[in-house]
Design a protein around this motif. Structure first.
Motif, PDB file in Angstrom:
ATOM      1  N   THR A 165      -1.747  15.224   1.857  1.00  0.00           N
ATOM      2  CA  THR A 165      -2.399  14.955   0.572  1.00  0.00           C
ATOM      3  C   THR A 165      -3.132  16.164   0.017  1.00  0.00           C
ATOM      4  O   THR A 165      -3.495  16.169  -1.159  1.00  0.00           O
ATOM      5  CB  THR A 165      -3.411  13.805   0.719  1.00  0.00           C
ATOM      6  OG1 THR A 165      -4.431  14.189   1.653  1.00  0.00           O
ATOM      7  CG2 THR A 165      -2.736  12.543   1.225  1.00  0.00           C
TER       8      THR A 165
ATOM      9  N   LEU B 196      -3.866  12.019  -9.645  1.00  0.00           N
ATOM     10  CA  LEU B 196      -3.290  10.759  -9.168  1.00  0.00           C
ATOM     11  C   LEU B 196      -1.812  10.602  -9.509  1.00  0.00           C
ATOM     12  O   LEU B 196      -1.172   9.646  -9.087  1.00  0.00           O
ATOM     13  CB  LEU B 196      -4.105   9.579  -9.712  1.00  0.00           C
ATOM     14  CG  LEU B 196      -5.541   9.519  -9.198  1.00  0.00           C
ATOM     15  CD1 LEU B 196      -6.319   8.399  -9.877  1.00  0.00           C
ATOM     16  CD2 LEU B 196      -5.586   9.351  -7.678  1.00  0.00           C
TER      17      LEU B 196
ATOM     18  N   VAL C 290      -0.527   9.858  -4.060  1.00  0.00           N
ATOM     19  CA  VAL C 290      -0.148   8.444  -4.181  1.00  0.00           C
ATOM     20  C   VAL C 290       1.372   8.385  -4.230  1.00  0.00           C
ATOM     21  O   VAL C 290       1.988   8.843  -5.197  1.00  0.00           O
ATOM     22  CB  VAL C 290      -0.737   7.796  -5.454  1.00  0.00           C
ATOM     23  CG1 VAL C 290      -0.323   6.337  -5.533  1.00  0.00           C
ATOM     24  CG2 VAL C 290      -2.260   7.935  -5.474  1.00  0.00           C
ATOM     25  N   ASP C 291       1.988   7.821  -3.191  1.00  0.00           N
ATOM     26  CA  ASP C 291       3.451   7.867  -3.089  1.00  0.00           C
ATOM     27  C   ASP C 291       4.130   6.584  -3.538  1.00  0.00           C
ATOM     28  O   ASP C 291       5.304   6.360  -3.245  1.00  0.00           O
ATOM     29  CB  ASP C 291       3.871   8.209  -1.663  1.00  0.00           C
ATOM     30  CG  ASP C 291       3.485   7.134  -0.647  1.00  0.00           C
ATOM     31  OD1 ASP C 291       2.748   6.194  -1.028  1.00  0.00           O
ATOM     32  OD2 ASP C 291       3.915   7.240   0.518  1.00  0.00           O
ATOM     33  N   LEU C 292       3.411   5.743  -4.285  1.00  0.00           N
ATOM     34  CA  LEU C 292       4.018   4.515  -4.783  1.00  0.00           C
ATOM     35  C   LEU C 292       5.120   4.823  -5.792  1.00  0.00           C
ATOM     36  O   LEU C 292       5.115   5.867  -6.454  1.00  0.00           O
ATOM     37  CB  LEU C 292       2.952   3.634  -5.448  1.00  0.00           C
ATOM     38  CG  LEU C 292       1.817   3.132  -4.554  1.00  0.00           C
ATOM     39  CD1 LEU C 292       0.811   2.347  -5.377  1.00  0.00           C
ATOM     40  CD2 LEU C 292       2.370   2.284  -3.409  1.00  0.00           C
TER      41      LEU C 292
ATOM     42  N   GLY D 140      -8.437   2.011  -3.460  1.00  0.00           N
ATOM     43  CA  GLY D 140      -7.374   1.014  -3.504  1.00  0.00           C
ATOM     44  C   GLY D 140      -7.503  -0.026  -2.398  1.00  0.00           C
ATOM     45  O   GLY D 140      -8.463  -0.046  -1.636  1.00  0.00           O
TER      46      GLY D 140
ATOM     47  N   GLN E 132       2.659  12.796  -6.107  1.00  0.00           N
ATOM     48  CA  GLN E 132       3.212  11.869  -5.122  1.00  0.00           C
ATOM     49  C   GLN E 132       2.760  12.179  -3.709  1.00  0.00           C
ATOM     50  O   GLN E 132       2.899  11.338  -2.815  1.00  0.00           O
ATOM     51  CB  GLN E 132       4.735  11.840  -5.213  1.00  0.00           C
ATOM     52  CG  GLN E 132       5.229  11.113  -6.462  1.00  0.00           C
ATOM     53  CD  GLN E 132       6.710  10.820  -6.420  1.00  0.00           C
ATOM     54  OE1 GLN E 132       7.528  11.699  -6.622  1.00  0.00           O
ATOM     55  NE2 GLN E 132       7.058   9.566  -6.159  1.00  0.00           N
TER      56      GLN E 132
ATOM     57  N   TRP F 113      -6.916   2.268   5.072  1.00  0.00           N
ATOM     58  CA  TRP F 113      -7.047   3.702   5.278  1.00  0.00           C
ATOM     59  C   TRP F 113      -7.511   3.947   6.706  1.00  0.00           C
ATOM     60  O   TRP F 113      -7.769   3.013   7.456  1.00  0.00           O
ATOM     61  CB  TRP F 113      -8.030   4.295   4.266  1.00  0.00           C
ATOM     62  CG  TRP F 113      -7.457   4.449   2.879  1.00  0.00           C
ATOM     63  CD1 TRP F 113      -6.644   3.567   2.226  1.00  0.00           C
ATOM     64  CD2 TRP F 113      -7.643   5.541   1.974  1.00  0.00           C
ATOM     65  NE1 TRP F 113      -6.318   4.034   0.970  1.00  0.00           N
ATOM     66  CE2 TRP F 113      -6.923   5.255   0.789  1.00  0.00           C
ATOM     67  CE3 TRP F 113      -8.368   6.733   2.041  1.00  0.00           C
ATOM     68  CZ2 TRP F 113      -6.889   6.127  -0.308  1.00  0.00           C
ATOM     69  CZ3 TRP F 113      -8.339   7.600   0.949  1.00  0.00           C
ATOM     70  CH2 TRP F 113      -7.608   7.299  -0.206  1.00  0.00           C
TER      71      TRP F 113
ATOM     72  N   TRP G  45       3.496   2.430 -10.231  1.00  0.00           N
ATOM     73  CA  TRP G  45       2.191   3.089 -10.208  1.00  0.00           C
ATOM     74  C   TRP G  45       1.717   3.525 -11.596  1.00  0.00           C
ATOM     75  O   TRP G  45       0.548   3.326 -11.954  1.00  0.00           O
ATOM     76  CB  TRP G  45       2.242   4.287  -9.264  1.00  0.00           C
ATOM     77  CG  TRP G  45       1.010   5.150  -9.280  1.00  0.00           C
ATOM     78  CD1 TRP G  45       0.922   6.463  -9.604  1.00  0.00           C
ATOM     79  CD2 TRP G  45      -0.331   4.748  -8.946  1.00  0.00           C
ATOM     80  NE1 TRP G  45      -0.370   6.924  -9.497  1.00  0.00           N
ATOM     81  CE2 TRP G  45      -1.165   5.877  -9.095  1.00  0.00           C
ATOM     82  CE3 TRP G  45      -0.910   3.538  -8.548  1.00  0.00           C
ATOM     83  CZ2 TRP G  45      -2.532   5.838  -8.867  1.00  0.00           C
ATOM     84  CZ3 TRP G  45      -2.279   3.502  -8.311  1.00  0.00           C
ATOM     85  CH2 TRP G  45      -3.074   4.636  -8.467  1.00  0.00           C
TER      86      TRP G  45
ATOM     87  N   GLU H 273      -5.095  -0.684   0.027  1.00  0.00           N
ATOM     88  CA  GLU H 273      -4.359  -0.372   1.247  1.00  0.00           C
ATOM     89  C   GLU H 273      -5.323   0.012   2.373  1.00  0.00           C
ATOM     90  O   GLU H 273      -6.395   0.561   2.131  1.00  0.00           O
ATOM     91  CB  GLU H 273      -3.392   0.786   0.961  1.00  0.00           C
ATOM     92  CG  GLU H 273      -2.496   1.157   2.130  1.00  0.00           C
ATOM     93  CD  GLU H 273      -1.461   2.214   1.757  1.00  0.00           C
ATOM     94  OE1 GLU H 273      -0.661   2.587   2.626  1.00  0.00           O
ATOM     95  OE2 GLU H 273      -1.471   2.665   0.597  1.00  0.00           O
TER      96      GLU H 273
END
Length: 326
Positions: free
Chosen positions: A137, A36, A42-44, A241, A39, A245, A49, A243
Protein backbone atom coordinates in the motif's frame (compact mmCIF):
# COMPACT_ATOMS: atom_id res chain seq x y z
CA UNK A 1 29.41 11.75 -0.10
CA UNK A 2 30.25 14.05 -2.99
CA UNK A 3 30.14 13.59 -6.73
CA UNK A 4 33.47 12.68 -8.35
CA UNK A 5 32.64 14.56 -11.54
CA UNK A 6 29.79 16.12 -13.43
CA UNK A 7 29.48 12.98 -15.53
CA UNK A 8 27.12 10.26 -14.33
CA UNK A 9 25.81 12.38 -11.46
CA UNK A 10 23.43 10.76 -9.08
CA UNK A 11 20.73 12.20 -6.88
CA UNK A 12 18.11 11.08 -4.39
CA UNK A 13 14.34 11.23 -4.64
CA UNK A 14 12.77 11.20 -1.18
CA UNK A 15 9.16 10.00 -1.37
CA UNK A 16 6.37 10.19 1.16
CA UNK A 17 2.62 9.62 0.85
CA UNK A 18 1.52 13.23 0.34
CA UNK A 19 -0.83 15.78 1.82
CA UNK A 20 -3.49 18.24 0.68
CA UNK A 21 -2.20 21.57 -0.64
CA UNK A 22 -4.33 23.39 1.90
CA UNK A 23 -6.70 22.55 4.75
CA UNK A 24 -9.87 23.09 2.73
CA UNK A 25 -12.61 20.61 1.76
CA UNK A 26 -11.83 21.05 -1.94
CA UNK A 27 -8.11 20.38 -1.50
CA UNK A 28 -8.75 17.42 0.78
CA UNK A 29 -11.23 16.00 -1.73
CA UNK A 30 -8.65 16.22 -4.55
CA UNK A 31 -6.03 14.51 -2.42
CA UNK A 32 -8.29 11.74 -1.11
CA UNK A 33 -9.62 11.07 -4.60
CA UNK A 34 -6.15 10.43 -5.98
CA UNK A 35 -5.10 8.42 -2.94
CA UNK A 36 -8.19 6.21 -2.75
CA UNK A 37 -8.22 5.58 -6.51
CA UNK A 38 -4.92 3.72 -6.25
CA UNK A 39 -5.56 -0.02 -6.52
CA UNK A 40 -2.55 -0.66 -4.30
CA UNK A 41 -4.50 1.08 -1.53
CA UNK A 42 -8.05 -0.11 -2.30
CA UNK A 43 -8.18 -3.13 -4.60
CA UNK A 44 -11.95 -3.42 -4.94
CA UNK A 45 -13.46 -3.74 -8.42
CA UNK A 46 -13.61 -0.25 -9.96
CA UNK A 47 -17.28 -0.40 -10.99
CA UNK A 48 -18.13 -1.21 -7.37
CA UNK A 49 -15.66 1.11 -5.62
CA UNK A 50 -15.82 4.31 -7.71
CA UNK A 51 -19.54 5.05 -7.19
CA UNK A 52 -19.08 4.54 -3.43
CA UNK A 53 -15.97 6.73 -3.40
CA UNK A 54 -17.44 9.61 -5.38
CA UNK A 55 -21.03 9.30 -4.25
CA UNK A 56 -20.56 8.78 -0.52
CA UNK A 57 -17.00 8.80 0.85
CA UNK A 58 -15.55 11.94 -0.72
CA UNK A 59 -18.60 14.20 -0.18
CA UNK A 60 -19.01 13.07 3.43
CA UNK A 61 -15.40 12.72 4.56
CA UNK A 62 -13.72 15.66 2.84
CA UNK A 63 -15.25 18.44 5.02
CA UNK A 64 -14.64 16.40 8.19
CA UNK A 65 -11.03 15.62 7.30
CA UNK A 66 -10.43 19.25 6.32
CA UNK A 67 -11.39 20.32 9.86
CA UNK A 68 -8.92 17.80 11.27
CA UNK A 69 -6.16 19.15 9.04
CA UNK A 70 -7.00 22.69 10.20
CA UNK A 71 -6.39 21.59 13.80
CA UNK A 72 -2.79 20.49 13.08
CA UNK A 73 -1.82 22.90 10.25
CA UNK A 74 1.46 24.74 10.86
CA UNK A 75 2.38 28.29 9.85
CA UNK A 76 4.47 26.88 6.97
CA UNK A 77 1.80 24.40 5.89
CA UNK A 78 0.92 20.76 6.43
CA UNK A 79 3.15 19.11 9.06
CA UNK A 80 3.99 16.26 6.71
CA UNK A 81 5.17 18.71 4.06
CA UNK A 82 7.02 20.98 6.50
CA UNK A 83 9.05 18.15 8.01
CA UNK A 84 9.62 16.46 4.63
CA UNK A 85 11.07 19.68 3.22
CA UNK A 86 13.38 19.96 6.22
CA UNK A 87 14.52 16.37 5.66
CA UNK A 88 15.18 17.09 1.98
CA UNK A 89 17.23 20.20 2.73
CA UNK A 90 19.27 18.69 5.54
CA UNK A 91 20.00 15.42 3.73
CA UNK A 92 21.17 17.29 0.65
CA UNK A 93 23.43 19.50 2.73
CA UNK A 94 24.90 16.54 4.60
CA UNK A 95 25.63 14.47 1.50
CA UNK A 96 26.52 17.29 -0.90
CA UNK A 97 24.31 15.83 -3.63
CA UNK A 98 21.00 16.75 -5.22
CA UNK A 99 18.00 15.62 -3.13
CA UNK A 100 14.47 16.18 -4.39
CA UNK A 101 11.10 15.50 -2.80
CA UNK A 102 8.19 13.72 -4.44
CA UNK A 103 4.81 12.61 -3.12
CA UNK A 104 2.95 9.53 -4.28
CA UNK A 105 -0.23 11.62 -4.24
CA UNK A 106 -0.52 15.38 -4.55
CA UNK A 107 2.31 17.89 -4.80
CA UNK A 108 5.22 17.97 -5.37
CA UNK A 109 4.72 14.98 -7.64
CA UNK A 110 7.16 12.15 -8.22
CA UNK A 111 7.37 13.29 -11.85
CA UNK A 112 8.38 16.82 -10.84
CA UNK A 113 11.06 15.41 -8.53
CA UNK A 114 12.49 13.17 -11.25
CA UNK A 115 12.39 16.03 -13.78
CA UNK A 116 14.22 18.32 -11.36
CA UNK A 117 16.95 15.72 -10.84
CA UNK A 118 17.29 15.36 -14.62
CA UNK A 119 17.58 19.13 -15.01
CA UNK A 120 20.38 19.08 -12.41
CA UNK A 121 22.25 16.57 -14.56
CA UNK A 122 21.49 13.48 -12.48
CA UNK A 123 21.25 10.42 -14.73
CA UNK A 124 21.35 8.05 -11.78
CA UNK A 125 18.63 8.20 -9.14
CA UNK A 126 18.14 6.48 -5.82
CA UNK A 127 14.45 6.36 -4.90
CA UNK A 128 14.07 6.40 -1.11
CA UNK A 129 10.46 5.82 0.03
CA UNK A 130 10.25 6.96 3.65
CA UNK A 131 8.44 3.82 4.78
CA UNK A 132 10.66 1.74 7.09
CA UNK A 133 8.30 -1.26 6.90
CA UNK A 134 7.46 -2.44 3.37
CA UNK A 135 3.84 -2.65 2.30
CA UNK A 136 2.12 -3.00 -1.04
CA UNK A 137 0.00 0.00 0.00
CA UNK A 138 2.98 2.34 0.41
CA UNK A 139 6.37 1.22 -0.90
CA UNK A 140 4.97 -0.71 -3.86
CA UNK A 141 2.71 2.24 -4.71
CA UNK A 142 5.84 4.40 -5.02
CA UNK A 143 7.43 1.87 -7.38
CA UNK A 144 4.26 1.83 -9.49
CA UNK A 145 4.15 5.63 -9.71
CA UNK A 146 7.83 5.91 -10.67
CA UNK A 147 7.34 3.35 -13.44
CA UNK A 148 4.15 5.05 -14.64
CA UNK A 149 5.56 8.55 -14.90
CA UNK A 150 8.76 7.36 -16.61
CA UNK A 151 6.64 5.78 -19.33
CA UNK A 152 6.25 9.34 -20.62
CA UNK A 153 10.02 9.78 -21.06
CA UNK A 154 12.13 8.73 -24.03
CA UNK A 155 15.16 8.41 -21.76
CA UNK A 156 14.99 7.13 -18.22
CA UNK A 157 17.64 7.41 -15.50
CA UNK A 158 19.50 4.48 -14.02
CA UNK A 159 17.44 3.63 -10.94
CA UNK A 160 17.98 2.05 -7.56
CA UNK A 161 15.17 1.59 -5.06
CA UNK A 162 15.18 1.24 -1.26
CA UNK A 163 12.66 -1.49 -0.48
CA UNK A 164 12.62 -1.22 3.35
CA UNK A 165 14.79 -0.45 6.36
CA UNK A 166 12.68 -1.70 9.27
CA UNK A 167 15.66 -3.43 10.91
CA UNK A 168 18.47 -1.07 9.90
CA UNK A 169 20.71 -0.53 12.95
CA UNK A 170 20.76 3.25 12.47
CA UNK A 171 16.96 3.36 12.25
CA UNK A 172 16.53 1.35 15.44
CA UNK A 173 19.17 3.50 17.13
CA UNK A 174 17.39 6.70 16.06
CA UNK A 175 14.07 5.41 17.42
CA UNK A 176 15.64 4.33 20.69
CA UNK A 177 17.43 7.65 21.00
CA UNK A 178 14.24 9.63 20.51
CA UNK A 179 12.46 7.58 23.19
CA UNK A 180 15.36 7.90 25.62
CA UNK A 181 15.54 11.67 25.08
CA UNK A 182 11.81 11.96 25.74
CA UNK A 183 12.04 9.88 28.91
CA UNK A 184 15.05 11.83 30.16
CA UNK A 185 12.89 14.97 29.99
CA UNK A 186 9.54 13.57 31.13
CA UNK A 187 10.30 10.39 33.05
CA UNK A 188 9.37 6.80 32.11
CA UNK A 189 5.78 5.65 31.51
CA UNK A 190 3.99 2.62 32.86
CA UNK A 191 3.70 1.33 29.31
CA UNK A 192 5.04 2.02 25.80
CA UNK A 193 2.83 1.33 22.78
CA UNK A 194 4.14 1.27 19.21
CA UNK A 195 1.27 2.18 16.89
CA UNK A 196 1.67 1.35 13.19
CA UNK A 197 -0.58 2.34 10.31
CA UNK A 198 -2.94 -0.53 9.60
CA UNK A 199 -3.62 -2.45 6.38
CA UNK A 200 -6.42 -4.90 5.56
CA UNK A 201 -5.66 -8.34 7.00
CA UNK A 202 -6.37 -9.83 3.57
CA UNK A 203 -3.33 -8.05 2.14
CA UNK A 204 -1.06 -9.72 4.71
CA UNK A 205 -2.76 -13.07 4.11
CA UNK A 206 -1.91 -12.66 0.42
CA UNK A 207 1.78 -12.09 1.04
CA UNK A 208 2.33 -8.50 2.19
CA UNK A 209 5.22 -8.75 4.72
CA UNK A 210 4.21 -5.55 6.52
CA UNK A 211 3.15 -7.13 9.87
CA UNK A 212 6.38 -9.14 9.99
CA UNK A 213 8.35 -5.94 9.50
CA UNK A 214 6.36 -4.14 12.21
CA UNK A 215 6.95 -7.03 14.60
CA UNK A 216 10.64 -6.93 13.73
CA UNK A 217 10.98 -3.22 14.43
CA UNK A 218 9.13 -3.52 17.74
CA UNK A 219 11.27 -6.43 18.94
CA UNK A 220 14.53 -4.70 18.01
CA UNK A 221 13.39 -1.47 19.67
CA UNK A 222 12.44 -3.32 22.85
CA UNK A 223 15.92 -4.85 22.93
CA UNK A 224 17.58 -1.47 22.32
CA UNK A 225 15.56 0.11 25.14
CA UNK A 226 15.99 -2.92 27.41
CA UNK A 227 12.23 -2.69 27.84
CA UNK A 228 10.35 -5.67 29.34
CA UNK A 229 7.85 -6.90 26.79
CA UNK A 230 5.10 -6.93 29.43
CA UNK A 231 5.47 -3.13 29.46
CA UNK A 232 5.58 -2.68 25.69
CA UNK A 233 3.55 -3.87 22.71
CA UNK A 234 2.34 -2.85 19.26
CA UNK A 235 -0.97 -2.13 17.55
CA UNK A 236 -2.45 -0.80 14.30
CA UNK A 237 -4.24 2.49 13.72
CA UNK A 238 -6.11 4.41 10.99
CA UNK A 239 -8.60 1.64 10.27
CA UNK A 240 -10.91 2.42 7.35
CA UNK A 241 -14.06 0.68 6.12
CA UNK A 242 -15.79 -2.48 7.34
CA UNK A 243 -13.20 -5.05 6.30
CA UNK A 244 -11.04 -6.69 8.99
CA UNK A 245 -7.63 -5.06 9.31
CA UNK A 246 -4.49 -6.14 11.13
CA UNK A 247 -5.07 -6.45 14.87
CA UNK A 248 -4.86 -5.40 17.63
CA UNK A 249 -6.40 -2.02 16.88
CA UNK A 250 -4.75 0.95 18.56
CA UNK A 251 -7.90 2.57 19.94
CA UNK A 252 -9.12 -0.69 21.52
CA UNK A 253 -5.64 -1.45 22.90
CA UNK A 254 -5.37 1.97 24.52
CA UNK A 255 -8.79 1.59 26.13
CA UNK A 256 -7.88 -1.86 27.46
CA UNK A 257 -4.57 -0.64 28.89
CA UNK A 258 -6.32 2.13 30.83
CA UNK A 259 -8.90 -0.32 32.20
CA UNK A 260 -6.08 -2.66 33.29
CA UNK A 261 -4.62 0.09 35.46
CA UNK A 262 -1.98 1.72 33.25
CA UNK A 263 -1.85 5.31 34.48
CA UNK A 264 0.77 6.79 32.17
CA UNK A 265 0.91 5.65 28.56
CA UNK A 266 3.46 6.78 25.98
CA UNK A 267 2.71 6.09 22.30
CA UNK A 268 5.10 6.28 19.37
CA UNK A 269 4.48 5.69 15.66
CA UNK A 270 7.56 4.01 14.11
CA UNK A 271 6.00 3.55 10.66
CA UNK A 272 5.67 7.32 10.16
CA UNK A 273 8.86 9.15 9.19
CA UNK A 274 7.26 12.52 9.99
CA UNK A 275 4.46 13.73 12.21
CA UNK A 276 1.23 14.16 10.29
CA UNK A 277 -2.55 14.02 10.68
CA UNK A 278 -2.42 10.38 11.80
CA UNK A 279 -0.02 11.13 14.66
CA UNK A 280 -0.86 14.69 15.69
CA UNK A 281 -4.63 14.36 15.56
CA UNK A 282 -5.57 10.66 15.60
CA UNK A 283 -3.07 9.65 18.29
CA UNK A 284 -2.34 12.83 20.25
CA UNK A 285 -5.98 13.96 20.35
CA UNK A 286 -8.45 11.13 19.68
CA UNK A 287 -6.50 8.34 21.39
CA UNK A 288 -5.57 10.57 24.32
CA UNK A 289 -9.28 11.21 24.89
CA UNK A 290 -10.01 7.47 24.76
CA UNK A 291 -7.27 6.76 27.32
CA UNK A 292 -8.34 9.44 29.78
CA UNK A 293 -12.03 8.53 29.53
CA UNK A 294 -11.15 4.88 30.26
CA UNK A 295 -9.37 5.81 33.49
CA UNK A 296 -5.83 6.69 32.42
CA UNK A 297 -4.12 9.71 33.93
CA UNK A 298 -1.32 10.79 31.55
CA UNK A 299 -0.95 10.22 27.81
CA UNK A 300 2.03 11.26 25.70
CA UNK A 301 2.81 11.07 21.99
CA UNK A 302 6.54 10.63 21.44
CA UNK A 303 7.22 12.66 18.27
CA UNK A 304 8.20 10.99 15.03
CA UNK A 305 11.85 11.19 13.98
CA UNK A 306 11.07 14.12 11.66
CA UNK A 307 14.29 16.10 10.99
CA UNK A 308 16.05 14.77 14.08
CA UNK A 309 19.83 14.67 13.30
CA UNK A 310 19.94 10.93 14.01
CA UNK A 311 17.19 10.43 11.41
CA UNK A 312 19.09 12.44 8.81
CA UNK A 313 22.23 10.45 9.60
CA UNK A 314 20.27 7.23 9.09
CA UNK A 315 19.02 8.43 5.70
CA UNK A 316 22.58 9.37 4.73
CA UNK A 317 23.75 5.88 5.69
CA UNK A 318 21.03 4.34 3.53
CA UNK A 319 22.02 6.51 0.58
CA UNK A 320 25.71 5.63 0.95
CA UNK A 321 24.86 1.95 1.25
CA UNK A 322 22.63 1.86 -1.84
CA UNK A 323 24.76 4.17 -4.00
CA UNK A 324 27.98 2.19 -3.73
CA UNK A 325 29.67 2.03 -7.11
CA UNK A 326 28.04 5.24 -8.32
Amino acid sequence: MSQKSNNNKYGVLLVNLGTPDEASPAAVKRFLSEFLHDQRVVDLTRWLWCPILHGVILPVRSPKVAKLYQSVWMDEGSPLMVYSRRQQKQLGAKLGIQVELGMTYGNPSILSGLDSLKQQGCDRVLVLPLYPQYSRTTTAAVFDKVAKVLKQRAEIPELRFVNQYFDHPDYISALAGSVTDFWNKHGKPDYLLCSYHGIPKRYADNGDPYPEHCNGTTALLADALDMPREKMSMSYQSIFGREEWLKPYTDKTIEELAKKGVKRLDVMCPAFSVDCLETLEEIAEQCKEIFLEAGGKEFNLIPCLNDNPAHINMMAALVEQHCQGW
